[in-house]
Design a protein around this motif. Structure first.
Motif, PDB file in Angstrom:
ATOM      1  N   SER A   1      50.218 -73.180  45.799  1.00  0.00           N
ATOM      2  CA  SER A   1      50.619 -72.342  46.162  1.00  0.00           C
ATOM      3  C   SER A   1      51.889 -71.931  44.078  1.00  0.00           C
ATOM      4  O   SER A   1      52.158 -72.554  43.597  1.00  0.00           O
ATOM      5  CB  SER A   1      52.064 -72.960  46.932  1.00  0.00           C
TER       6      SER A   1
ATOM      7  N   HIS B   1      45.198 -76.710  47.875  1.00  0.00           N
ATOM      8  CA  HIS B   1      46.189 -75.486  47.720  1.00  0.00           C
ATOM      9  C   HIS B   1      46.959 -75.538  46.505  1.00  0.00           C
ATOM     10  O   HIS B   1      47.932 -76.618  46.971  1.00  0.00           O
ATOM     11  CB  HIS B   1      46.160 -75.080  48.693  1.00  0.00           C
TER      12      HIS B   1
ATOM     13  N   ASP C   1      52.500 -65.040  54.183  1.00  0.00           N
ATOM     14  CA  ASP C   1      52.088 -65.485  55.089  1.00  0.00           C
ATOM     15  C   ASP C   1      52.803 -65.463  56.891  1.00  0.00           C
ATOM     16  O   ASP C   1      52.355 -64.798  56.604  1.00  0.00           O
ATOM     17  CB  ASP C   1      53.356 -67.127  55.318  1.00  0.00           C
TER      18      ASP C   1
ATOM     19  N   ASN D   1      54.825 -79.250  52.253  1.00  0.00           N
ATOM     20  CA  ASN D   1      53.250 -78.834  51.416  1.00  0.00           C
ATOM     21  C   ASN D   1      53.862 -78.324  49.994  1.00  0.00           C
ATOM     22  O   ASN D   1      53.505 -77.563  49.088  1.00  0.00           O
ATOM     23  CB  ASN D   1      53.073 -77.751  51.668  1.00  0.00           C
TER      24      ASN D   1
ATOM     25  N   ARG E   1      46.495 -69.953  60.866  1.00  0.00           N
ATOM     26  CA  ARG E   1      46.518 -71.267  60.447  1.00  0.00           C
ATOM     27  C   ARG E   1      45.957 -71.886  62.585  1.00  0.00           C
ATOM     28  O   ARG E   1      45.879 -73.444  62.182  1.00  0.00           O
ATOM     29  CB  ARG E   1      47.800 -71.290  60.362  1.00  0.00           C
TER      30      ARG E   1
ATOM     31  N   GLU F   1      49.360 -66.114  51.236  1.00  0.00           N
ATOM     32  CA  GLU F   1      48.239 -67.764  51.538  1.00  0.00           C
ATOM     33  C   GLU F   1      48.412 -67.895  53.008  1.00  0.00           C
ATOM     34  O   GLU F   1      48.456 -68.947  53.468  1.00  0.00           O
ATOM     35  CB  GLU F   1      49.675 -68.632  51.094  1.00  0.00           C
TER      36      GLU F   1
ATOM     37  N   THR G   1      41.201 -75.213  52.728  1.00  0.00           N
ATOM     38  CA  THR G   1      40.413 -76.123  51.739  1.00  0.00           C
ATOM     39  C   THR G   1      39.576 -76.622  51.784  1.00  0.00           C
ATOM     40  O   THR G   1      39.698 -77.138  52.882  1.00  0.00           O
ATOM     41  CB  THR G   1      41.392 -75.932  50.270  1.00  0.00           C
TER      42      THR G   1
ATOM     43  N   TYR H   1      56.715 -76.083  55.230  1.00  0.00           N
ATOM     44  CA  TYR H   1      56.651 -75.631  53.757  1.00  0.00           C
ATOM     45  C   TYR H   1      56.996 -76.833  52.374  1.00  0.00           C
ATOM     46  O   TYR H   1      56.184 -77.079  51.757  1.00  0.00           O
ATOM     47  CB  TYR H   1      57.721 -74.809  52.923  1.00  0.00           C
TER      48      TYR H   1
ATOM     49  N   ARG I   1      45.661 -71.159  54.158  1.00  0.00           N
ATOM     50  CA  ARG I   1      47.098 -72.502  52.488  1.00  0.00           C
ATOM     51  C   ARG I   1      46.065 -73.749  53.091  1.00  0.00           C
ATOM     52  O   ARG I   1      45.212 -74.681  52.878  1.00  0.00           O
ATOM     53  CB  ARG I   1      48.212 -72.233  52.493  1.00  0.00           C
ATOM     54  N   GLU I   2      46.003 -73.832  54.923  1.00  0.00           N
ATOM     55  CA  GLU I   2      45.083 -75.282  55.158  1.00  0.00           C
ATOM     56  C   GLU I   2      43.946 -74.878  55.160  1.00  0.00           C
ATOM     57  O   GLU I   2      43.322 -76.638  55.393  1.00  0.00           O
ATOM     58  CB  GLU I   2      45.016 -75.552  56.873  1.00  0.00           C
TER      59      GLU I   2
ATOM     60  N   ASN J   1      44.515 -66.275  48.425  1.00  0.00           N
ATOM     61  CA  ASN J   1      44.915 -67.139  48.003  1.00  0.00           C
ATOM     62  C   ASN J   1      44.734 -68.847  49.402  1.00  0.00           C
ATOM     63  O   ASN J   1      46.066 -69.230  49.931  1.00  0.00           O
ATOM     64  CB  ASN J   1      45.454 -68.087  46.872  1.00  0.00           C
TER      65      ASN J   1
END
Length: 396
Positions: A217, A215, A232, A83, A237, A203, A209, A80, A206-207, A171
């Motif tokens: 968060s 993205h 998550d 990110n 992923r 989320e 997009t 995290y 997330r990866e 999202n």
């Protein structure tokens, strides 16, 4: 005769899985079914995750800690941080898939008949989790004409009552592929702080997009620490849907303390799957770069082919690997079943997910389907051609 519960009777069927018996019957009769209905990627699971299980030397498959192994949670916190989401291992509870994380969250923040506002269409199982936990889903509708953008904040405010506990978003979105902008997240942050609500963000994509978009968060938003809860999962992923490992992430200590009691009731997340998931964190960035490039190509092919069909309207995904298509029909459920039972093109047909099950508002989505572009480009082209010919026959 003993009767089942009212809760069980009101539990919604999965719009993704309810047509499986028809697909299986079609296959038994020799037809090839091209699956556009479910988000099961054909992307290979990272080898490092598979090797961690194959080469492991455990002699006893023991319980893990209720909140997940400390080593895995420490590595998740490091993931995290990369990110720009700064949490510690103590802010994370490892769960059996993102599904359990969401169920724990609903159970921790809401009582029977409390309300959670969700932009629709949304991941169909949110309805199921809400029913199971006694929570009422209050939908705020987004529209295909605006590519499913966040509805006006005024629309959310109209729906807030003393029983409202949270706003929940996905999202990037399933089933729409919509990616919320930083400005939209800030608007949601402002409204949950104003009304003292939680903001829950699923989320898991997330990866993924596209088009240079990034993205943002909810846990990157300053001042939202007590309100924000992330759901998550490793499923999409790392293309590890069957591992069933997810997590709940929040800096709210009361939520963590409460969710941990729900986690203790189910003992622990699966040991082998945690081993695989921990190893998957070593996956190089090149893996995601290649996967994103592949999904962008698939999305472009799918949208281009769908837009050639007269009468179809389609949203353009900015993330994840789904899109909503609006068809020139009145009942997508009937159409989806008819595809499997009665339509063949060169002994092939397609399986789609009727979109009504992704809405909470009665009557919406009846002429829409969700398509998962988790197949290679040639299969997608074939599938859309089958869909085109099927619509001609169905409408005639």
């Amino acid at each position: 005769m003993p009767s089942v519960s009212h809760k069980g009777l009101s539990m919604p069927e999965s719009p993704i899985r309810k047509l499986v018996p028809y697909a299986e019957e079609a296959k038994k009769k020799g037809a090839k079914v091209i699956h556009l209905n479910i988000g099961q990627p054909d992307i290979k699971t990272p080898q490092v995750a598979l090797d961690a299980v194959k080469n492991n030397t455990l002699e006893v498959i023991a319980y893990s800690r209720t909140e997940g192994s400390e080593e895995y949670r420490e590595k998740l916190a490091a993931y995290y941080a990369k990110n720009n989401i700064h949490v510690t291992a103590k802010d994370i509870i490892v769960t059996t898939g993102g599904s359990e994380a969401l169920a724990f969250t609903m159970g921790s923040i809401a009582d029977n008949d409390d309300e959670i506002i969700i932009p629709e269409p949304f991941y169909a199982n949110y309805n199921g989790f809400a029913t199971a936990t006694g929570v009422k889903v209050v939908p705020v509708t987004s529209h295909i004409d605006s590519n499913f953008a966040l509805p006006a904040i005024e629309e959310f405010e109209k729906l807030i009552t003393p029983r409202t506990k949270a706003i929940l978003i996905c999202n990037p979105g399933n089933p729409t592929g919509y990616l919320y902008t930083k400005e939209e997240i800030k608007k949601l942050a402002a409204i949950v702080k104003k009304h003292d609500l939680f903001l829950i963000a699923d989320e898991v994509y997330r990866e993924f997009t596209y088009d240079g978009k990034e993205h943002y968060s909810i846990l990157q938003e300053e001042g939202l620490e007590e309100n924000a809860i992330i759901i998550d999962s490793v499923s999409k992923r790392y293309s590890m849907c069957g591992a069933r490992i997810g997590c709940l992430v929040t800096k709210n200590k009361d939520v963590i303390k409460t969710a941990l009691k729900f986690a203790q009731a189910r003992l622990s997340p699966p040991t082998y799957a945690q081993i695989a998931s921990e190893a998957a964190l070593e996956t190089p960035q090149s893996y995601f770069d290649d996967v994103k490039e592949e999904y962008v190509g698939r999305r472009n092919v799918l949208i281009e082919e769908l837009e050639k069909i007269e009468g179809i309207k389609v949203g353009k995904p900015q993330g994840a690997f789904y899109c909503i298509a609006e068809l020139p029909i009145t009942d997508a459920d009937d159409f989806a079943q008819w595809l499997l039972e009665d339509f063949r093109l060169n002994n092939e047909t397609v399986m789609v997910a009727p979109a009504a099950g992704f809405y909470a508002s009665e009557g919406l989505g009846k002429n829409q389907i969700r398509i998962a572009y988790v197949l290679d480009k040639e299969n997608l082209k074939r599938a859309v051609n089958i869909l085109k010919e099927a619509l001609k026959s169905y409408i005639a």
